[in-house]
Write a protein that holds these residues in place. Structure first.
Motif, PDB file in Angstrom:
ATOM      1  N   ARG A 235       0.817 -14.828 -19.325  1.00 16.11           N
ATOM      2  CA  ARG A 235      -0.351 -14.014 -19.644  1.00 16.11           C
ATOM      3  C   ARG A 235      -1.489 -14.880 -20.203  1.00 16.11           C
ATOM      4  N   ALA A 236      -1.138 -15.834 -21.101  1.00 15.48           N
ATOM      5  CA  ALA A 236      -2.162 -16.724 -21.663  1.00 15.48           C
ATOM      6  C   ALA A 236      -2.845 -17.535 -20.565  1.00 15.48           C
ATOM      7  N   SER A 237      -2.092 -17.815 -19.475  1.00  9.26           N
ATOM      8  CA  SER A 237      -2.644 -18.588 -18.368  1.00  9.26           C
ATOM      9  C   SER A 237      -3.291 -17.691 -17.313  1.00  9.26           C
ATOM     10  N   GLY A 238      -3.292 -16.378 -17.543  1.00  3.39           N
ATOM     11  CA  GLY A 238      -3.883 -15.441 -16.590  1.00  3.39           C
ATOM     12  C   GLY A 238      -3.065 -15.285 -15.327  1.00  3.39           C
ATOM     13  N   LEU A 239      -1.756 -15.505 -15.430  1.00  7.96           N
ATOM     14  CA  LEU A 239      -0.886 -15.488 -14.252  1.00  7.96           C
ATOM     15  C   LEU A 239       0.374 -14.676 -14.520  1.00  7.96           C
ATOM     16  N   GLY A 240       1.219 -14.573 -13.490  1.00  7.44           N
ATOM     17  CA  GLY A 240       2.552 -14.020 -13.633  1.00  7.44           C
ATOM     18  C   GLY A 240       3.564 -15.135 -13.444  1.00  7.44           C
ATOM     19  N   ALA A 241       4.843 -14.767 -13.348  1.00  2.49           N
ATOM     20  CA  ALA A 241       5.869 -15.783 -13.134  1.00  2.49           C
ATOM     21  C   ALA A 241       7.084 -15.153 -12.474  1.00  2.49           C
ATOM     22  N   ALA A 242       7.839 -15.975 -11.785  1.00  3.83           N
ATOM     23  CA  ALA A 242       9.113 -15.542 -11.214  1.00  3.83           C
ATOM     24  C   ALA A 242      10.180 -16.526 -11.668  1.00  3.83           C
ATOM     25  N   VAL A 243      11.311 -15.995 -12.124  1.00  3.79           N
ATOM     26  CA  VAL A 243      12.408 -16.833 -12.610  1.00  3.79           C
ATOM     27  C   VAL A 243      13.631 -16.598 -11.734  1.00  3.79           C
TER      28      VAL A 243
END
Lengths: 339, 339
Positions: A235-243
């Motif tokens: 969120r701080a990077s303005g993105l999402g993520a997949a693990v």
């Protein structure tokens, strides 16, 4: 107060409200409330500061841990925040609240262990305050020095970045579960998990080496678990993520105690928290080099890519080919009943 | 632990033990535990740091004071420690513990008042931590900047020095006594005393001006009262002191409420504490000049010589020509029953 503040606040809402009242960064303050450390500016450029308040009952249980464990763990948790910026630990300030007439043995074990853990990472205890309190209260405020390096923030992640962690996850959560189940901490099968919980190792040298490499885009420490902390970084990077669930480096210490407790080692690895490993992102092609950097800086410490930064929003867990949103939340002390 | 540490410790003994464990000053640390602030060295030369832990019940009573009063007072008490070094307030770090589900109004009043008081003296709230606790717990850690000035320590007093205080003493102690007696805080006769207790003014500009004058030998702030704090300054300077009771500038606010409470205004002035005025020593001939420096820096704030530094040991109170050792002790939270 912001016009939309609800009457009763969760932990995240309190932090937002305090940040709003404090007025955010700006002026001589490079980074304010919301990263692992504040990053100072002006005459104090190069200094980062973190502070943590630990209250007996909410954060530690002296029935389950020795005073020396509590001292070590509080210092390690704070050092981990400095590590997450790539800072060198410099000075610590301890505020200590205790019930009336503490014993010399208690103070010596608690503070002695804290001082020793700080010293092991180059930190000097330089001041503090001692007061009477109904329970043991520990506040540490640590100053770290960046030297000529820029601090590594949570907000620097880029689309497509590899999401990596140092070390192995879930050991601390497993150790806590073992202790909370009232099991014998000296039992051989649990010794490693109990040590992971009571005597965590902050990744100070690894964090510094990663910052020095200049190849890390975003970094934070894993204090609430991957499932709670990765969404913060994303969120701080303005993105999402997949693990990728299969990629998560589950600690053998967690696997060792899971059967006896009927516990879920992957659950501890994702949501147990307090492993105090580093979470960072970089170009996927740089992972092998950074793994080598970390191994050299921190005596063979491993680096594992567990996923990638995506367009988002949100963080998904990919498990046996199925995507599910990560629903684990960081433990919100303000909403949950007291432990 | 030191071989002679007793089993149960007083506040002073805890501080000594922590200082012993921390290893004292040295290396990059110019002044460690034992002054109003720690004085950093090395790359952090020019930085002073203070921290204070306040626990509901031990340090403040939300039945007697509003959240905004508590916020103001906590910040003012910490700013006063920076003032005592002659530092310019720079950054603050707030750790806040509160019971579950605090209201937005409570957080806004407490933190808003704290931020406003900091900002009034040039301090920026730059970070912190919020946790759940059984009662309200406030830790502030403040950084101050010395610029090119050397910090004024407690230990610089010289034999024969004039002992001076800024402002008027006893108002805060009288205000606290008024509130604790359950009297109406809005009563006109007590308004000034109540304000002195709930909304103290840290002497930041005066402290800086005194340090800039280069003529102050030793300085600290009056947080525990002249009778407790002067012995600390004298001892740190390797000297004793004598105080003239008739010279102590008793606050009219204390005199105004003393009859109604059957209280002792001189007692509050000597032992009430929390006036957050400055206590300093200088050559006797410099008192008029320093009085002018303070008046110019802080809108007419007064300076009064109350005694002198002597060969010692110990501090004596001279009252109607009779000398008596000062027997008031700073309130030792660890030995006294809870208020």
């Amino acid at each position: 107060m912001p016009p939309d503040a609800p009457a009763h606040l969760s932990e995240e809402q309190i932090i937002s409200l305090v940040a709003y009242l404090a007025g955010g960064a700006g002026g001589d303050l490079a980074v304010g409330i919301g990263d692992d450390c504040a990053v100072l500016g002006g005459d104090q450029t190069g200094l980062v500061v973190t502070t943590d308040l630990l209250v007996q009952g909410s954060h530690f249980d002296l029935e389950l841990m020795s005073p020396a464990d509590v001292g070590h763990r509080s210092m390690a948790a704070n050092l981990s925040d400095l590590a997450a910026m790539g800072a060198r630990p410099a000075y610590g300030f301890l505020s200590l609240g205790m019930p009336a007439r503490p014993t010399a043995a208690f103070v010596s074990e608690l503070v002695g262990s804290m001082v020793a853990q700080g010293r092991a990472h180059g930190l000097k205890l330089a001041g503090g305050d001692t007061v009477k309190a109904p329970q043991v209260v520990i506040n540490l405020c640590l100053l770290g020095a960046m030297g000529n390096l820029a601090p590594v923030l949570r907000s620097g992640g880029r689309l497509g970045d590899a999401v990596c962690v140092t070390g192995l996850l879930g050991g601390s959560g497993a150790g806590l579960a073992w202790l909370q189940a009232g099991r014998d901490p000296a039992e051989a099968a649990a010794a490693e998990a109990v040590a992971a919980h009571c005597r965590p190792t902050p990744r100070v040298a690894a964090g510094r080496a990663l910052a020095e490499s200049g190849r890390v885009h975003a970094m934070m420490d894993l204090s609430d678990g991957l499932a709670a902390d990765l969404p913060r970084l994303a969120r701080a990077s303005g993105l999402g993520a997949a693990v990728e669930a299969e990629a998560v480096p589950i600690s053998p210490a967690a696997l060792a105690v899971a059967p006896a407790l009927g516990g879920d080692a992957l659950g501890w690895a994702l949501g147990g928290g307090e492993d105090f490993e580093l979470l960072f992102t970089c170009d996927p092609g740089e992972v092998p080099l950074l793994a080598q950097v970390v191994a050299e800086a921190a005596e063979g410490l491993t680096v594992t890519q567990v996923g990638r930064l995506t367009q988002g929003p949100g963080v998904t867990l990919i498990k046996q080919g199925e995507e599910e949103p990560i629903t684990y939340k960081g433990f919100d002390h303000f909403q949950e009943p007291a432990p």
